[in-house]
Design a protein around this motif. Structure first.
Motif, PDB file in Angstrom:
ATOM      1  N   VAL A 115       0.813  -1.194   0.081  1.00 11.84           N
ATOM      2  CA  VAL A 115       0.107   0.070  -0.173  1.00 11.84           C
ATOM      3  C   VAL A 115       0.654   1.221  -0.134  1.00 11.84           C
ATOM      4  N   ASN A 116       1.843   1.065   0.903  1.00 14.41           N
ATOM      5  CA  ASN A 116       2.821   2.364   0.797  1.00 14.41           C
ATOM      6  C   ASN A 116       3.503   2.429  -0.386  1.00 14.41           C
ATOM      7  N   ALA A 117       3.868   1.419  -1.078  1.00 20.17           N
ATOM      8  CA  ALA A 117       4.632   1.599  -2.374  1.00 20.17           C
ATOM      9  C   ALA A 117       3.562   1.990  -3.476  1.00 20.17           C
ATOM     10  N   ALA A 118       2.496   1.762  -3.468  1.00 16.40           N
ATOM     11  CA  ALA A 118       1.597   2.231  -4.487  1.00 16.40           C
ATOM     12  C   ALA A 118       1.389   3.821  -4.140  1.00 16.40           C
ATOM     13  N   ILE A 119       1.331   4.134  -2.761  1.00 19.90           N
ATOM     14  CA  ILE A 119       1.035   5.730  -2.709  1.00 19.90           C
ATOM     15  C   ILE A 119       2.119   6.445  -2.922  1.00 19.90           C
ATOM     16  N   GLU A 120       3.426   5.972  -2.791  1.00 12.19           N
ATOM     17  CA  GLU A 120       4.808   6.637  -3.144  1.00 12.19           C
ATOM     18  C   GLU A 120       4.793   6.741  -4.632  1.00 12.19           C
ATOM     19  N   ASN A 121       4.399   5.794  -5.380  1.00 11.28           N
ATOM     20  CA  ASN A 121       4.587   5.772  -6.886  1.00 11.28           C
ATOM     21  C   ASN A 121       3.590   6.823  -7.334  1.00 11.28           C
ATOM     22  N   VAL A 122       2.546   6.831  -6.887  1.00 11.75           N
ATOM     23  CA  VAL A 122       1.435   8.071  -7.313  1.00 11.75           C
ATOM     24  C   VAL A 122       2.331   9.479  -6.979  1.00 11.75           C
ATOM     25  N   GLY A 123       2.709   9.590  -5.912  1.00 11.43           N
ATOM     26  CA  GLY A 123       3.527  10.693  -5.197  1.00 11.43           C
ATOM     27  C   GLY A 123       4.640  11.187  -6.124  1.00 11.43           C
ATOM     28  N   ASN A 124       4.999  10.158  -6.674  1.00 16.31           N
ATOM     29  CA  ASN A 124       6.384  10.671  -7.405  1.00 16.31           C
ATOM     30  C   ASN A 124       6.129  10.813  -8.858  1.00 16.31           C
ATOM     31  N   LEU A 125       4.833  10.534  -9.471  1.00 14.51           N
ATOM     32  CA  LEU A 125       4.219  10.959 -10.612  1.00 14.51           C
ATOM     33  C   LEU A 125       3.865  12.294 -10.511  1.00 14.51           C
ATOM     34  N   GLU A 126       3.069  12.627  -9.513  1.00 16.31           N
ATOM     35  CA  GLU A 126       2.654  13.987  -9.264  1.00 16.31           C
ATOM     36  C   GLU A 126       3.403  15.110  -9.063  1.00 16.31           C
ATOM     37  N   ILE A 127       4.522  14.701  -8.415  1.00 18.81           N
ATOM     38  CA  ILE A 127       5.780  15.509  -8.189  1.00 18.81           C
ATOM     39  C   ILE A 127       6.399  15.816  -9.686  1.00 18.81           C
ATOM     40  N   SER A 128       6.424  14.744 -10.435  1.00 22.08           N
ATOM     41  CA  SER A 128       6.970  14.919 -11.936  1.00 22.08           C
ATOM     42  C   SER A 128       6.312  15.685 -12.582  1.00 22.08           C
ATOM     43  N   LYS A 129       4.916  15.811 -12.476  1.00 27.49           N
ATOM     44  CA  LYS A 129       3.926  16.639 -13.285  1.00 27.49           C
ATOM     45  C   LYS A 129       4.063  18.073 -12.798  1.00 27.49           C
ATOM     46  N   LEU A 130       4.118  18.186 -11.597  1.00 27.04           N
ATOM     47  CA  LEU A 130       4.704  19.813 -10.919  1.00 27.04           C
ATOM     48  C   LEU A 130       5.915  20.286 -11.400  1.00 27.04           C
ATOM     49  N   GLU A 131       6.862  19.364 -11.697  1.00 29.72           N
ATOM     50  CA  GLU A 131       8.429  19.998 -12.143  1.00 29.72           C
ATOM     51  C   GLU A 131       8.298  19.912 -13.581  1.00 29.72           C
ATOM     52  N   GLU A 132       7.290  19.762 -14.576  1.00 33.75           N
ATOM     53  CA  GLU A 132       7.284  19.831 -15.705  1.00 33.75           C
ATOM     54  C   GLU A 132       7.735  21.292 -16.128  1.00 33.75           C
ATOM     55  N   SER A 133       8.516  21.155 -17.018  1.00 33.37           N
ATOM     56  CA  SER A 133       9.101  22.414 -17.907  1.00 33.37           C
ATOM     57  C   SER A 133       9.905  23.446 -16.882  1.00 33.37           C
ATOM     58  N   LEU A 134      10.110  22.860 -15.745  1.00 31.62           N
ATOM     59  CA  LEU A 134      11.267  23.447 -15.061  1.00 31.62           C
ATOM     60  C   LEU A 134      12.663  23.478 -15.347  1.00 31.62           C
ATOM     61  N   PRO A 135      12.922  21.988 -15.981  1.00 32.72           N
ATOM     62  CA  PRO A 135      14.445  22.085 -16.474  1.00 32.72           C
ATOM     63  C   PRO A 135      14.651  23.159 -17.524  1.00 32.72           C
ATOM     64  N   PHE A 136      13.617  23.302 -18.555  1.00 33.51           N
ATOM     65  CA  PHE A 136      13.775  24.313 -19.441  1.00 33.51           C
ATOM     66  C   PHE A 136      14.091  25.815 -18.798  1.00 33.51           C
ATOM     67  N   LEU A 137      13.486  26.069 -17.582  1.00 36.95           N
ATOM     68  CA  LEU A 137      13.471  27.278 -16.948  1.00 36.95           C
ATOM     69  C   LEU A 137      15.115  27.660 -16.669  1.00 36.95           C
ATOM     70  N   ALA A 138      15.263  26.418 -16.069  1.00 35.92           N
ATOM     71  CA  ALA A 138      16.753  26.239 -15.547  1.00 35.92           C
ATOM     72  C   ALA A 138      17.788  26.537 -16.627  1.00 35.92           C
ATOM     73  N   THR A 139      17.384  26.246 -17.846  1.00 37.06           N
ATOM     74  CA  THR A 139      18.153  26.230 -18.934  1.00 37.06           C
ATOM     75  C   THR A 139      18.221  27.590 -19.559  1.00 37.06           C
ATOM     76  N   ILE A 140      17.118  28.208 -19.305  1.00 38.82           N
ATOM     77  CA  ILE A 140      17.159  29.654 -19.779  1.00 38.82           C
ATOM     78  C   ILE A 140      17.862  30.510 -18.749  1.00 38.82           C
ATOM     79  N   ALA A 141      17.846  30.338 -17.734  1.00 36.49           N
ATOM     80  CA  ALA A 141      18.716  30.968 -16.529  1.00 36.49           C
ATOM     81  C   ALA A 141      20.029  30.778 -16.923  1.00 36.49           C
ATOM     82  N   GLY A 142      20.620  29.655 -17.511  1.00 37.12           N
ATOM     83  CA  GLY A 142      22.020  29.552 -17.640  1.00 37.12           C
ATOM     84  C   GLY A 142      22.192  30.052 -18.960  1.00 37.12           C
ATOM     85  N   GLY A 143      21.373  29.760 -20.136  1.00 36.49           N
ATOM     86  CA  GLY A 143      21.697  30.211 -21.382  1.00 36.49           C
ATOM     87  C   GLY A 143      21.404  31.494 -21.880  1.00 36.49           C
TER      88      GLY A 143
END
Length: 230
Positions: A115-143
């Protein structure tokens, strides 16, 4: 360093000459056009950075909103064996916390580590969705500052080329275009880069708060499952 000081001096002399001749002060648009073609990608990067920041800010803000009474109601439904009601409550919330708890409720009856593993998997997916496009913003900051520095080098090359072609008849006005290109692109690149840098770190800090909230609710739910049946 000496080269940069010389260019600043020439730019100041050009400005003074323009003022003495009564010329109109450059507008922001005119000054931006002095930066040359480098200003086009810098402008596109600035628009993209603003869009990413605003879009992610509201997405993270929405994800961070939770009903303070949500877990209490989940606890009551599970104690009363109203699993369907608990699932319906989770589906009505449409938040990362609710989706995680929903997955945990669907796994009730299985071993608690599963049960805990299933919840953590969903949590990781949710965080991944929130972090969407942030790497590109970091690239702009450096580029963006690097593009600005490229414009600086191009402007310096142009200024020295004009100087070499003028021979002994060096005119400050002849060098102004290259100097403007060097200075304007440097400023533009730094402005875009600084905004993207602070925006990125601000969003990362907001995501960390969401992660903390998800972990707290996960722990509360798992404690609920570990409670002895009365």
């Amino acid at each position: 360093m000496n080269t940069m000081i010389t260019m600043f001096t020439l730019l100041q002399v050009t400005t003074d000459v323009a003022e003495e001749q009564g010329e109109v002060t450059l507008s922001f648009l005119d000054l931006a056009l002095k930066g040359g073609w480098i200003m086009i990608p810098l402008f596109l990067l600035s628009v993209t950075a603003v869009y990413i920041f605003v879009e992610r800010y509201f997405a993270i803000r929405k994800a961070s909103k939770t009903d303070s009474n949500f877990m209490n109601r989940i606890r009551e439904y599970i104690h009363e064996d109203k699993i369907d009601a608990a699932l319906a409550l989770c589906r009505s919330q449409n938040t990362p916390v609710a989706r995680m708890i929903e997955k945990g409720i669907q796994r009730i009856g299985r071993p608690l580590p599963d049960v805990n593993a299933a919840i953590e998997n969903v949590g990781n997916l949710e965080i991944s969705k929130l972090e969407e496009s942030l790497p590109f913003l970091a690239t702009i900051a450096g580029g963006a500052p690097m593009l600005g520095f490229l414009g600086t080098v191009i402007g310096m090359i142009r200024a020295f080329y004009d100087m070499s072609m003028a021979g002994n008849n060096i005119d400050v006005g002849l060098l102004s275009n290259g100097i403007y290109t060097a200075m304007v692109t440097t400023v533009a690149g730094l402005v875009v880069g600084i905004f993207a840098y602070f925006g990125y770190n601000f969003l990362v800090a907001r995501i960390e708060k969401v992660v903390f909230n998800l972990e707290a609710n996960t722990s509360e739910f798992m404690d609920l499952l570990y409670e002895p049946v009365s």
